[in-house]
Write a protein that holds these residues in place. Structure first.
Motif: not given
Length: 225
Positions: A97-107, A134-140
């Motif tokens: 859930p809520s997995w980001d493949h590039c944490p720290g990168t500007a969104k 809880d918005d588990i797909w927010r990085f998709h």
């Protein structure tokens, strides 16, 4: 899921269409170049043998279309490990859930203030607060179209360079092998279908494995990513 969807073409004549989803799916009509394995005996006449050995899966049709749904291994051409704001895909298939493949990168700003993709277009997890954990797909990718990378406009065979869990696999054939890029190894496949500028184009696709989330469609000119 509807068996067919229609959309008007208002701008220029578009030579190719690419569909991506956070899951496994594929075009059925017009038949895409990614389904070329359906011309080989193991996949011909609607057959769908298992692909991969770690987590065997196949592209069997699930949308109630004709008995012979000749999709070959088309649902295994995809980009894995690609989330919003990343410079490139990493090929990893985590479904945490809520997995980001590039944490720290500007969104994108719309991502950080929770206004990206109006909630009325969500297809699951309706009660979550946009942008919250809880918005588990927010990085998709479908949550901010155009703000996530892909390996290739025509997908990568198996989604990554070597077989991994979550059906990240591809059975090698005369046409391709695991890790190949679709635009480099798959030749254009004439279908006889003509889409005319200003007309209505009818396409059909099938969902094979729904990992949750939404849909993202891209139309592009031939030769463009």
């Amino acid at each position: 899921i509807a068996a067919s969807r229609s959309a008007p073409l208002r701008a220029a004549l578009l030579a190719s269409a690419v569909f991506t989803v956070r899951g496994h799916a594929s075009m059925i009509s017009p038949p895409p170049r990614n389904a070329i394995d359906s011309s080989l005996p193991p996949w011909s006449h609607g057959k769908h043998p298992m692909t991969g050995w770690i987590e065997p899966y196949n592209c069997r049709c699930t949308n109630g279309t004709d008995a012979e749904c000749n999709s070959g291994q088309s649902c295994f051409w995809f980009s894995q490990g690609c989330t919003i704001g990343c410079a490139a895909c990493d090929g990893q298939g985590q479904r945490f859930p809520s997995w980001d493949h590039c944490p720290g990168t500007a969104k994108p700003k719309a991502f950080t203030d929770g206004t990206y993709l109006d909630k009325k277009w969500w297809t699951a997890n309706f009660h979550a607060k946009p942008g919250s954990y809880d918005d588990i797909w927010r990085f998709h990718p479908w949550r901010a179209p155009g703000k996530a990378p892909v390996f290739d406009a025509c997908g990568k065979a198996g989604g990554t360079d070597k077989e991994v869990f979550n059906a990240g696999a591809f059975n090698a054939t005369v046409h391709a092998m695991q890790g190949d890029l679709g635009s480099e190894v798959l030749k254009p496949r004439p279908t006889g279908t003509v889409w005319r500028r200003g007309g209505t184009a009818t396409a059909r696709w099938q969902m094979t494995a729904q990992h949750g989330g939404g849909y993202r469609f891209r139309l592009c000119r031939r030769g463009e990513p």
